[in-house]
Scaffold this motif. Sequence first.
Motif, PDB file in Angstrom:
ATOM      1  N   VAL A  26      32.634  46.283  -7.919  1.00 18.56           N
ATOM      2  CA  VAL A  26      34.036  45.845  -8.004  1.00 18.56           C
ATOM      3  C   VAL A  26      34.630  46.055  -9.390  1.00 18.56           C
ATOM      4  CG1 VAL A  26      33.839  44.181  -6.118  1.00 18.56           C
ATOM      5  CG2 VAL A  26      33.320  43.447  -8.450  1.00 18.56           C
ATOM      6  N   VAL A  27      33.767  46.336 -10.370  1.00 21.21           N
ATOM      7  CA  VAL A  27      34.218  46.624 -11.739  1.00 21.21           C
ATOM      8  C   VAL A  27      33.571  47.944 -12.152  1.00 21.21           C
ATOM      9  CG1 VAL A  27      34.431  45.763 -14.095  1.00 21.21           C
ATOM     10  CG2 VAL A  27      34.261  44.144 -12.206  1.00 21.21           C
ATOM     11  N   PRO A  28      34.138  49.079 -11.735  1.00 22.70           N
ATOM     12  CA  PRO A  28      33.502  50.367 -12.018  1.00 22.70           C
ATOM     13  C   PRO A  28      33.488  50.689 -13.501  1.00 22.70           C
ATOM     14  CG  PRO A  28      35.670  50.686 -11.050  1.00 22.70           C
ATOM     15  CD  PRO A  28      35.365  49.224 -10.946  1.00 22.70           C
ATOM     16  N   ALA A  29      32.607  51.619 -13.882  1.00 24.18           N
ATOM     17  CA  ALA A  29      32.441  52.015 -15.275  1.00 24.18           C
ATOM     18  C   ALA A  29      33.727  52.611 -15.834  1.00 24.18           C
ATOM     19  CB  ALA A  29      31.306  53.035 -15.381  1.00 24.18           C
ATOM     20  N   PRO A  30      33.899  52.583 -17.163  1.00 25.85           N
ATOM     21  CA  PRO A  30      35.107  53.153 -17.772  1.00 25.85           C
ATOM     22  C   PRO A  30      35.281  54.624 -17.416  1.00 25.85           C
ATOM     23  CG  PRO A  30      33.861  51.892 -19.384  1.00 25.85           C
ATOM     24  CD  PRO A  30      33.000  52.004 -18.164  1.00 25.85           C
ATOM     25  N   VAL A  31      36.517  54.988 -17.138  1.00 25.84           N
ATOM     26  CA  VAL A  31      36.876  56.362 -16.800  1.00 25.84           C
ATOM     27  C   VAL A  31      38.142  56.697 -17.571  1.00 25.84           C
ATOM     28  CG1 VAL A  31      35.821  56.341 -14.509  1.00 25.84           C
ATOM     29  CG2 VAL A  31      38.142  55.510 -14.795  1.00 25.84           C
ATOM     30  N   PRO A  32      38.583  57.956 -17.532  1.00 23.00           N
ATOM     31  CA  PRO A  32      39.834  58.295 -18.217  1.00 23.00           C
ATOM     32  C   PRO A  32      41.019  57.514 -17.682  1.00 23.00           C
ATOM     33  CG  PRO A  32      38.584  60.269 -17.687  1.00 23.00           C
ATOM     34  CD  PRO A  32      37.901  59.125 -16.988  1.00 23.00           C
ATOM     35  N   GLU A  33      42.173  57.710 -18.326  1.00 22.99           N
ATOM     36  CA  GLU A  33      43.393  57.007 -17.937  1.00 22.99           C
ATOM     37  C   GLU A  33      43.614  57.097 -16.430  1.00 22.99           C
ATOM     38  OE1 GLU A  33      45.579  55.371 -19.754  1.00 22.99           O
ATOM     39  OE2 GLU A  33      45.062  55.871 -21.821  1.00 22.99           O
ATOM     40  N   PRO A  34      44.065  56.023 -15.767  1.00 22.97           N
ATOM     41  CA  PRO A  34      44.301  56.056 -14.327  1.00 22.97           C
ATOM     42  C   PRO A  34      45.421  57.012 -13.968  1.00 22.97           C
ATOM     43  CG  PRO A  34      45.147  54.035 -15.289  1.00 22.97           C
ATOM     44  CD  PRO A  34      44.376  54.723 -16.361  1.00 22.97           C
ATOM     45  N   ALA A  35      45.449  57.394 -12.703  1.00 28.40           N
ATOM     46  CA  ALA A  35      46.475  58.306 -12.212  1.00 28.40           C
ATOM     47  C   ALA A  35      47.851  57.649 -12.274  1.00 28.40           C
ATOM     48  CB  ALA A  35      46.147  58.716 -10.771  1.00 28.40           C
ATOM     49  N   PRO A  36      48.936  58.463 -12.219  1.00 31.00           N
ATOM     50  CA  PRO A  36      50.283  57.898 -12.301  1.00 31.00           C
ATOM     51  C   PRO A  36      50.600  56.869 -11.228  1.00 31.00           C
ATOM     52  CG  PRO A  36      50.327  60.275 -12.639  1.00 31.00           C
ATOM     53  CD  PRO A  36      48.946  59.934 -12.214  1.00 31.00           C
ATOM     54  N   ASP A  37      49.913  56.956 -10.082  1.00 31.45           N
ATOM     55  CA  ASP A  37      50.190  55.984  -9.017  1.00 31.45           C
ATOM     56  C   ASP A  37      49.504  54.651  -9.272  1.00 31.45           C
ATOM     57  OD1 ASP A  37      47.537  56.527  -8.509  1.00 31.45           O
ATOM     58  OD2 ASP A  37      47.849  57.278  -6.472  1.00 31.45           O
ATOM     59  N   GLY A  38      48.750  54.564 -10.382  1.00 31.25           N
ATOM     60  CA  GLY A  38      48.109  53.306 -10.742  1.00 31.25           C
ATOM     61  C   GLY A  38      46.778  53.074 -10.078  1.00 31.25           C
ATOM     62  N   LYS A  39      46.312  54.002  -9.242  1.00 26.07           N
ATOM     63  CA  LYS A  39      45.052  53.808  -8.528  1.00 26.07           C
ATOM     64  C   LYS A  39      43.890  54.279  -9.387  1.00 26.07           C
ATOM     65  CE  LYS A  39      42.632  54.927  -4.214  1.00 26.07           C
ATOM     66  NZ  LYS A  39      42.288  53.572  -3.911  1.00 26.07           N
ATOM     67  N   GLY A  40      42.995  53.395  -9.691  1.00 23.07           N
ATOM     68  CA  GLY A  40      41.840  53.754 -10.501  1.00 23.07           C
ATOM     69  C   GLY A  40      40.975  54.760  -9.764  1.00 23.07           C
ATOM     70  N   PRO A  41      40.533  55.848 -10.414  1.00 23.33           N
ATOM     71  CA  PRO A  41      39.800  56.900  -9.724  1.00 23.33           C
ATOM     72  C   PRO A  41      38.434  56.482  -9.235  1.00 23.33           C
ATOM     73  CG  PRO A  41      39.883  57.311 -12.097  1.00 23.33           C
ATOM     74  CD  PRO A  41      40.798  56.169 -11.817  1.00 23.33           C
ATOM     75  N   ASP A  42      37.875  55.422  -9.783  1.00 21.33           N
ATOM     76  CA  ASP A  42      36.547  54.989  -9.358  1.00 21.33           C
ATOM     77  C   ASP A  42      36.581  53.720  -8.514  1.00 21.33           C
ATOM     78  OD1 ASP A  42      35.041  56.998 -10.276  1.00 21.33           O
ATOM     79  OD2 ASP A  42      34.036  55.907 -11.874  1.00 21.33           O
ATOM     80  N   SER A  43      37.745  53.389  -7.955  1.00 16.64           N
ATOM     81  CA  SER A  43      37.856  52.165  -7.178  1.00 16.64           C
ATOM     82  C   SER A  43      36.895  52.210  -5.989  1.00 16.64           C
ATOM     83  CB  SER A  43      39.296  51.989  -6.675  1.00 16.64           C
ATOM     84  OG  SER A  43      40.170  51.803  -7.753  1.00 16.64           O
ATOM     85  N   VAL A  44      36.210  51.083  -5.738  1.00 20.40           N
ATOM     86  CA  VAL A  44      35.317  50.983  -4.603  1.00 20.40           C
ATOM     87  C   VAL A  44      36.145  50.989  -3.323  1.00 20.40           C
ATOM     88  CG1 VAL A  44      35.329  48.453  -4.534  1.00 20.40           C
ATOM     89  CG2 VAL A  44      33.341  49.696  -3.689  1.00 20.40           C
ATOM     90  N   SER A  45      35.573  51.530  -2.247  1.00 19.22           N
ATOM     91  CA  SER A  45      36.299  51.543  -0.987  1.00 19.22           C
ATOM     92  C   SER A  45      36.492  50.124  -0.478  1.00 19.22           C
ATOM     93  CB  SER A  45      35.565  52.383   0.060  1.00 19.22           C
ATOM     94  OG  SER A  45      34.483  51.665   0.612  1.00 19.22           O
ATOM     95  N   THR A  46      37.584  49.914   0.244  1.00 11.99           N
ATOM     96  CA  THR A  46      37.870  48.589   0.784  1.00 11.99           C
ATOM     97  C   THR A  46      36.829  48.202   1.827  1.00 11.99           C
ATOM     98  OG1 THR A  46      40.206  49.114   0.454  1.00 11.99           O
ATOM     99  CG2 THR A  46      39.706  47.134   1.700  1.00 11.99           C
ATOM    100  N   VAL A  47      36.364  49.173   2.606  1.00 19.17           N
ATOM    101  CA  VAL A  47      35.330  48.885   3.604  1.00 19.17           C
ATOM    102  C   VAL A  47      34.062  48.397   2.920  1.00 19.17           C
ATOM    103  CG1 VAL A  47      33.786  49.911   5.315  1.00 19.17           C
ATOM    104  CG2 VAL A  47      36.233  50.435   5.378  1.00 19.17           C
ATOM    105  N   ASP A  48      33.631  49.089   1.849  1.00 23.47           N
ATOM    106  CA  ASP A  48      32.433  48.650   1.136  1.00 23.47           C
ATOM    107  C   ASP A  48      32.618  47.257   0.531  1.00 23.47           C
ATOM    108  OD1 ASP A  48      31.061  50.907   1.771  1.00 23.47           O
ATOM    109  OD2 ASP A  48      31.192  51.850  -0.201  1.00 23.47           O
TER     110      ASP A  48
END
Length: 385
Positions: free
Chosen positions: A54-76
């Motif tokens: 639920v707290v993924p490792a640091p990654v580059p700046e998030p995409a313009p839509d605000g969605k973190g690229p390493d976000s865990v799936s909602t199903v998981d």
Amino acid sequence: MPVYALEPEQHCWSEELRGLAAERLAPLTGEAAPGRLNRPLVAELGRLGLLARVVPAPVPEPAPDGKGPDSVSTVDLCILRESLARVTTEAETALALQGLGAGPLVEAGTTPQRARWLPPLASGAAVAAFALSEPQAGSDAAALTLTAEPDGAGRHRLDGTKTWISNAPEADVYTVFARTGEAPGAHGITAYLVPADRPGLRGEPLDMLSPHPLGTVEFEGVPVTEDDRIGPAGGGFRLAMRTLNRFRPSVGAFAVGMAGAALDASLHHADERRAFGGPLRRQQSVAHTLAEMATRTEAARTLVYAAAAACDRGDPDTARRSAMAKLFATETAQYVVDSAVQLHGASALRRGHLLEHLYREVRAPRIYEGATEVQRTLIAKELYR
């Protein structure tokens, strides 16, 4: 829309999680007083790698839509929360609160913010809190009044009160939503990342029915800078809602986990308890109650995972499905736990009994992250879109 069903490997992961919870997490429950932060449990969640889900490792700046690229799936996330809740609600809640508190940082934090805070939050060395609610801004979160006023030296000062904040006052860092503009309602709200050691920040715990840590936090001229801002100025409310929307189906999964635990206990009790010349389960009223509990729990589970899959696909009806899942699952859990208490009788009301614990725990999810009445309003609005 097809009904969502878990894959065999997802069922295996759920069983593995329940085993880990029983072996490694359940023994640590009760390490802290009721309503206080259990740091040994949080640390163990980190050692098991569960917080990193639920707290993924640091990654580059998030995409313009605000969605973190390493976000865990909602199903998981739902599998994780339901599985832990079947064994220990304290561990489940500790994990969920860490994910919620770190959510805005994961979605929209800057590279320095993420590098500083995500590793200790993922390891359990630090604890986060999501500070949105206020004494007069609960369900109507857009009515918040905590202000961030410029001080003329390139900084802002936070003044006001946040309350019903999970993990407060013992969190190490808060994601705080403050009013920075004159616009009413959702406009003019900005998010800040505020370490707990900032001058002018103090808090106290609240003694609540629900056993997880909750507190009030006072901000008296707490300094924040542009480096503390999360996301764009004025974009705080949208960020808060994205975070809550992401977690909404998984609140339903937490509820399903509690319902499952209560159902398991009731099936065992009805089989073992003898009354009127035979096992309790042979009484028609008991058998029918068990059947109703099982049916409602399964229906809730189906709604939750269907909503989670819709979230992961980005379906246009995600808001409606998530609200339905949260509404039905939390109301179902209340019914199932209450029915389980009734089937067990007085023994279930004894302090320390599983059902006594669940009876106190199950009430809060019908209120937080969007009360039942708010979910019904949202669903009705979505039906007319």
